[in-house]
Enzyme design. Structure first.
Site, mmCIF file in Angstrom:
data_model
loop_
_atom_site.group_PDB
_atom_site.id
_atom_site.type_symbol
_atom_site.label_atom_id
_atom_site.label_comp_id
_atom_site.label_asym_id
_atom_site.label_seq_id
_atom_site.Cartn_x
_atom_site.Cartn_y
_atom_site.Cartn_z
ATOM 1 C CE LYS A 26 -2.107 -0.797 3.843
ATOM 2 N NZ LYS A 26 -1.287 -2.494 4.181
ATOM 3 N NE ARG A 52 -4.412 -1.334 10.048
ATOM 4 C CZ ARG A 52 -3.522 -0.704 9.582
ATOM 5 N NH1 ARG A 52 -3.528 0.917 8.986
ATOM 6 N NH2 ARG A 52 -2.497 -1.307 9.705
ATOM 7 N NE ARG A 66 7.121 -2.311 5.842
ATOM 8 C CZ ARG A 66 6.258 -2.483 5.941
ATOM 9 N NH1 ARG A 66 4.742 -1.828 4.859
ATOM 10 N NH2 ARG A 66 5.340 -2.125 6.761
ATOM 11 N NE ARG A 100 6.319 -0.549 9.895
ATOM 12 C CZ ARG A 100 4.824 -0.488 10.080
ATOM 13 N NH1 ARG A 100 4.877 -0.004 8.384
ATOM 14 N NH2 ARG A 100 4.116 -0.784 10.235
ATOM 15 N NE ARG A 137 1.633 -4.516 11.327
ATOM 16 C CZ ARG A 137 3.518 -4.606 11.006
ATOM 17 N NH1 ARG A 137 4.141 -5.118 11.198
ATOM 18 N NH2 ARG A 137 3.800 -3.608 9.860
HETATM 19 P P1 AMP Z 1 0.381 0.808 8.846
HETATM 20 O O1 AMP Z 1 1.686 1.589 8.792
HETATM 21 O O2 AMP Z 1 -0.395 1.217 8.318
HETATM 22 O O3 AMP Z 1 0.086 -0.450 8.863
HETATM 23 O O4 AMP Z 1 0.497 0.683 10.239
HETATM 24 C C1 AMP Z 1 1.407 0.437 11.353
HETATM 25 C C2 AMP Z 1 0.593 0.395 12.931
HETATM 26 O O5 AMP Z 1 -0.437 1.561 13.379
HETATM 27 C C3 AMP Z 1 -1.072 -0.522 12.609
HETATM 28 O O6 AMP Z 1 -0.045 -2.428 12.856
HETATM 29 C C4 AMP Z 1 -1.809 -0.056 14.244
HETATM 30 O O7 AMP Z 1 -1.017 -0.335 15.104
HETATM 31 C C5 AMP Z 1 -1.735 1.348 13.852
HETATM 32 N N1 AMP Z 1 -2.476 1.817 12.755
HETATM 33 C C6 AMP Z 1 -2.282 2.709 11.420
HETATM 34 N N2 AMP Z 1 -3.313 3.137 10.575
HETATM 35 C C7 AMP Z 1 -4.549 2.584 11.675
HETATM 36 C C8 AMP Z 1 -5.642 2.410 11.580
HETATM 37 N N3 AMP Z 1 -6.450 3.289 10.372
HETATM 38 N N4 AMP Z 1 -6.887 2.315 12.915
HETATM 39 C C9 AMP Z 1 -6.229 1.493 13.525
HETATM 40 N N5 AMP Z 1 -4.986 1.772 13.467
HETATM 41 C C10 AMP Z 1 -3.923 1.863 12.922
#
Ligand code: AMP
Length: 214
Positions: free
Chosen positions: A13, A87, A126, A160, A171
């Site tokens: 994404k 989400r 990554r 990360r 996740r």
């Molecule tokens: P990402 O960078 O999109 O993989 O997000 C990393 C982490 O941020 C996720 O595993 C969640 O803990 C939190 N997170 C990101 N976006 C959301 C969202 N829309 N709703 C809830 N938690 C989020």
């Protein structure tokens, strides 16, 4: 044009959103990036979300909806790419309302489809540029040998904290329990486009372009 990129962690994404920013002057709104910024800022909210993110759980709807609300008010350029948001169904409903308040609409939801087995290797390989956030992958898109980001010249790269196998399992669990119902939700609304996200990054980029141009 306003679109959502939907898919499990590691689907690509963020990478594809970066191309849409370059190709179509769109604005990438990644709640993950916003939460990582909040985490690094040392605020009360940052401290709270850091633990949740490290575990691989979802942050509460209120927090992420608040973050998105702030960003929708400025210049809209070529439109928004929602990356990692919504989400949950509650977030999807909130997004509908927020877009309506701005006189905007959701044009398409692109589901990036990947084999689950590919996700672990994608995620653990990554790295991102500390300067501009460009995404690299040890196998498919390695950091150049001179150690410089080709986009901004920075020489520091980050991995990360939640890109490890244990957090990834959680996740993925959150994705299948809470986020994957959005696929049916947007299908029913006539917004869903499914894109095969396996294969070369440029192939996926072209497939997405094909969907958006159609
Ligand atoms: P990402 O960078 O999109 O993989 O997000 C990393 C982490 O941020 C996720 O595993 C969640 O803990 C939190 N997170 C990101 N976006 C959301 C969202 N829309 N709703 C809830 N938690 C989020």
């Amino acid at each position: 044009m306003n679109i959502i990129l939907l898919g499990p962690p590691g689907a690509g994404k963020g990478t594809q959103a970066q191309y849409l920013v370059e190709d179509r002057n769109m604005i990438q709104l990644s709640t993950g990036d916003m939460l990582r910024e909040a985490k690094d800022s040392g605020t009360e909210m940052g401290r709270k979300v850091a633990e949740v993110m490290a575990r691989g759980d979802l942050v509460t709807d209120d927090i992420v909806i608040g973050l998105i609300r702030e960003k929708l008010e400025g210049d809209k350029k070529g439109g928004f790419i929602f990356d990692g948001f919504p989400r949950t169904l509650a977030q999807a409903d909130a997004l509908d309302d927020l877009l309506q308040e701005q006189g905007e609409r959701l044009d398409a939801v692109i589901e990036l489809q990947v084999d689950d087995e590919a996700l672990v290797s994608r995620i653990t390989a990554r790295a991102t540029c500390a300067g501009c956030g460009e995404v690299f992958n040890d196998i498919t898109k390695p950091i150049p040998e001179d150690g410089k980001c080709p986009k901004c010249g920075a020489t520091e790269f980050k991995r990360r904290a939640d890109d490890n196998e244990e957090s990834l399992r959680q996740r993925l669990m959150e994705y299948y329990k809470k986020t994957s119902p959005l696929i049916g939700y947007y299908y029913a609304k006539g917004k869903l486009a499914r894109v095969d996200a396996m294969g070369e990054i440029d192939e996926v980029r072209a497939r997405i372009a094909g969907v958006l141009d159609a």
